[in-house]
Design an enzyme around this catalytic site. Structure first.
Site, PDB file in Angstrom:
ATOM      1  N   HIS A 152       0.811  -1.216   0.000  1.00  0.00           N
ATOM      2  CA  HIS A 152       0.000   0.000   0.000  1.00  0.00           C
ATOM      3  C   HIS A 152       0.847   1.271   0.000  1.00  0.00           C
ATOM      4  O   HIS A 152       0.284   2.364  -0.063  1.00  0.00           O
ATOM      5  CB  HIS A 152      -0.953   0.007   1.207  1.00  0.00           C
ATOM      6  CG  HIS A 152      -2.191  -0.789   0.976  1.00  0.00           C
ATOM      7  ND1 HIS A 152      -3.379  -0.236   0.543  1.00  0.00           N
ATOM      8  CD2 HIS A 152      -2.418  -2.116   1.108  1.00  0.00           C
ATOM      9  CE1 HIS A 152      -4.292  -1.187   0.428  1.00  0.00           C
ATOM     10  NE2 HIS A 152      -3.740  -2.336   0.772  1.00  0.00           N
ATOM     11  N   ASP A 172      -8.006  19.200  -9.376  1.00  0.00           N
ATOM     12  CA  ASP A 172      -7.952  20.010  -8.167  1.00  0.00           C
ATOM     13  C   ASP A 172      -8.717  19.391  -7.005  1.00  0.00           C
ATOM     14  O   ASP A 172      -8.829  19.980  -5.935  1.00  0.00           O
ATOM     15  CB  ASP A 172      -8.496  21.409  -8.431  1.00  0.00           C
ATOM     16  CG  ASP A 172      -9.946  21.372  -8.933  1.00  0.00           C
ATOM     17  OD1 ASP A 172     -10.485  20.251  -9.138  1.00  0.00           O
ATOM     18  OD2 ASP A 172     -10.528  22.451  -9.133  1.00  0.00           O
TER      19      ASP A 172
END
Length: 778
Positions: A274, A701
């Site tokens: 991970h 964004d």
């Protein structure tokens, strides 16, 4: 003479007159005699001893009842655990499929618009801003005077790490300037470290080894409280998977990096599967960073990506104990692993660059098409094919015990050792290439004619990568993703979709080859926090307690001294678990697992219905229990004890058959959208997480809003990945239906809410479990 009983409260024998009732409170050591119709209790000086035979018989009956009760409870606990793990690994398979598709697209096609990097290349091969390699990356960020969090000074001191601990306990967030500076300093340190860290117990009494934390800050703080803060007297090895899934991943990894900078000789970190920016997109770390650091989140994520790729991949203690996150394979070579350039593997899910000829797209597409059609139209043959396709040890994929139905257990035979260089690695694009899409042109023989619906131009196929690159990538993948199995040999980890299963012979061979005694790994949640297998030569350690659900598992860590004998320490972080009985804990975990499983059923509604109707030619709405279980396994492929789970998932008809429509009646969609067809809605339910990843790539964004045009690009990419035929008109209708305020932008949060499974009767299972538990007590 009336029978005698001993009254412990009066310290004397009591005679019970015939007709009176006697209440015996077992386990309390007291007897209470009550007189019927006001008769007085007479006493006698002699005590009559109870019959030994009757006493023994009562004890046997109580013991038998208790054992049956605990056996049922253990059965429920095991199938609950199996549900959680099956769904978890299925999600990892989905992630690998999506990543392999992205890799294929990036390797063989040009940019989306021809005006700069396309969305996929931004994800898989992002261009790191050179600004991040200079100190100006953080010096130019001002820290406002109103900021009340910790203010770090470098090099770090003990007061800085103590300030971080206190701030995180108070739910404070470290300012972005200090996060960037800490990552910058960590990156400089990690560049100087080898791939394999060698430690010695000659300089310290004991070394503490911790497993997966997965963003559980409370577990990390409890470890520090019980075992001591990192220092020269208390060295640590944290074995990967610091982030994702938990809500405090950024705090956990900042603390670990801070102590690494403070004590580089006594704090050691291994990379986990991970610590990967592509995994972070699915499992929460990317989202957490962007939510907590909106202004500088992108720069922070880019630095994390570099830092993660620089983490060492293994640790060796006294030349005898090997510590890796996942495991090994029959091709693991520690000498070769020490020499590779680990930072080049930014993501284990970014497959080595391959040409279309190597991928053999046409053949793999035909194979995938045959598998999908067989699964839907012929359940019985599908199940047979599924069993042949999935290796037999998949049912015995974890050390300790195999999955069993309560009625009967199935034995599995060992499979042959893998010999191919790619068998033990995550599914490559050759296995998971884009599925055939009706709206896209068919695959011609000429490579130059290869097309995908949303691409306007074609690119030449790059030459194959040198074998050295493939071998380096595979060494990293096997270390990060593999799991042990009880059978001999090495074979693909088909259940996770990545790494391999390695048997005791593979472990024995590697240990002998390098003069080792023990392999310590993590990567798998264990109910007790740890597990031994392969004759005690492999230890799994997992440090995130309550991983699946409150009370589902303990966390643990290991301490190793100069004698190299591991000692285990268990714990469980919980404010409520201690107040619950074992039955209540099992019931709570079971309820969560069954809800997740029902959502799986709901998202495969049409496939399951089609398969079940093959066994119901007269449309009676019912099939036999064995046919019902067979169809569920052939479609979902979760390897679960369906017969045992049947009472929780479907009702029985009066004739004893299964009313299969009852599997779906407790669930419904979040928001009704008339413009969405049932088939499209089911696709959206099933691949909701994949859609979220693609949206997050487009939403640069991370505002949660994307334009309608970006929405169209998303669906073209998604339809190419899934082979779903969605025309432009359907896409436009869908976009308009979820543009609720008609401003030309789509709120992604509202979109996901529309395709969320809602449980109508959340309390139904709890009531049923309560009733069943009450019946067992009678």
């Amino acid at each position: 003479m009336p029978p005698a009983r001993w009254d412990s409260t009066l310290k004397k024998r009591t005679d019970v007159t015939p007709g009176t009732s006697l209440l015996v409170i077992m386990g309390c050591g007291t007897s209470v005699a009550t007189e019927k119709q006001g008769r007085r209790v007479e006493t006698d000086d002699t005590v009559k001893t109870p019959s030994p035979a009757l006493t023994m018989k009562a004890a046997v009956l109580i013991q038998r009842w208790y054992r049956r009760y605990m056996a049922r409870l253990e059965m429920r606990r095991r199938y609950t655990w199996n549900i959680f793990q099956s769904i978890e690994y299925a999600g990892e398979q989905d992630q690998l499929q999506l990543s392999s598709f992205f890799s294929f697209m990036l390797d063989n096609f040009t940019q989306l618009n021809g005006n700069g990097p396309d969305l996929i290349s931004q994800l898989l091969d992002p261009v790191v801003d050179p600004w991040l390699d200079r100190e100006t990356c953080y010096n130019m960020i001002p820290v406002p005077e109103l900021y009340t969090g910790p203010r770090l000074s470098f090099p770090l001191s003990v007061s800085d790490t103590n300030a971080l601990l206190s701030a995180f306990k108070e739910q404070q967030t470290l300012h972005a300037r200090y996060v960037l500076q800490l990552l910058y300093e960590t990156k400089k340190l990690l560049k100087q470290m080898p791939n394999i860290t060698h430690l010695s117990t000659s300089y310290t009494n004991e070394i503490t080894i911790c497993g997966d934390l997965h963003g559980r800050l409370d577990d990390l703080l409890l470890i520090f409280y019980k075992n001591g803060l990192p220092s020269a007297e208390t060295p640590y090895v944290f074995n990967g998977d610091f982030v994702d899934r938990g809500k405090k991943s950024i705090e956990v990894v900042i603390l670990l990096f801070a102590y690494l900078l403070l004590y580089p000789d006594y704090m050691h970190l291994n990379r986990g599967n991970h610590e990967d920016h592509i995994m972070n997109l699915r499992y929460g770390f990317t989202k957490e960073v962007m939510q907590k650091y909106k202004a500088h989140g992108r720069e922070i994520l880019q630095l994390f990506q570099d830092v993660f790729s620089l983490l060492p991949v293994a640790t060796v203690i006294d030349g005898k104990i090997l510590i890796v996150h996942g495991g090994i394979s029959d091709q693991t070579d520690l000498d070769f692993l020490s020499s590779i350039e680990r930072h080049k593997v930014k993501s284990a899910l970014r497959f080595p660059r391959r040409s279309v000829e190597q991928l053999d797209i046409g053949q793999s597409c035909r194979q995938m098409k045959r598998l999908r059609s067989a699964a839907c139209s012929r359940p019985s043959s599908s199940r047979s094919h599924s069993k042949n396709q999935r290796t037999p040890h998949q049912r015995n994929r974890r050390c300790g015990h195999s999955r069993q139905d309560s009625a009967a257990s199935t034995s599995s035979s060992s499979s042959s050792s893998s010999s191919s260089s790619l068998l033990c690695s995550p599914r490559t694009p050759s296995c998971l290439s884009p599925r055939p899409c009706p709206s896209s042109p068919s695959m011609p023989n000429a490579i130059n004619d290869l097309q995908v619906p949303f691409l306007d131009s074609l690119s030449s196929v790059p030459p194959p990568s040198p074998p050295q690159h493939d071998r380096e990538w595979k060494q990293i993948v096997d270390i990060l993703w593999s799991d042990p199995k009880t059978q001999k040999g090495c074979s693909p980890n088909t259940f996770r979709g990545g790494g391999c299963y390695f048997g005791p012979d593979v472990t024995q061979r590697l240990l002998l080859q390098h003069g080792l005694q023990l392999l310590i790994r993590s990567h798998e949640c264990k109910q007790e926090g740890y597990e031994l297998c392969h004759g005690g030569q492999v230890i799994t350690i997992f440090s995130a307690s309550n991983y699946y659900e409150e009370g589902s598992n303990r966390g643990a860590y290991i301490k190793v001294g100069r004698e190299l004998v591991p000692r285990f320490y268990q714990y469980q972080v919980s404010r409520t678990t201690r107040k619950l009985t074992l039955t209540q804990r099992v019931r709570a975990a079971e309820g969560s697992a069954l809800k997740a499983l029902k959502e799986k059923l709901f998202s495969h509604h049409s496939e399951l219905l089609s398969g079940l109707q093959q066994y119901d030619p007269n449309n009676t709405g019912s099939v036999s229990v064995s046919e019902w279980a067979q169809v569920l396994e052939s479609v979902l492929r979760l390897d679960l004890p369906w017969r045992t789970l049947r009472p929780h998932l479907a009702r029985l008809a009066p004739d004893g058959s299964v009313d299969y429509q009852s599997c779906f009646e407790d669930m419904e969609s979040g928001i009704s959208l008339p413009q969405v067809t049932s088939n499209l809605a089911e696709t959206l339910f099933r691949y909701r997480t994949d859609i979220e990843i693609i949206f997050n790539i487009i939403d640069k964004d991370h505002s949660g809003l994307i334009s309608v045009e970006e929405f169209r690009h998303t669906w073209r990419l998604f339809s190419a990945h899934l082979g779903v035929d969605i025309d432009d008109r359907t896409i436009d209708d869908l976009a308009r239906s979820i543009d609720f305020n008609k401003d030309g932008s789509i709120d992604f949060t509202e979109f996901l809410e529309a395709f969320r499974v809602v449980h109508k009767l959340d309390n139904k299972d709890q009531q049923l479990n309560g009733k069943m538990d009450g019946e067992k007590h009678l």
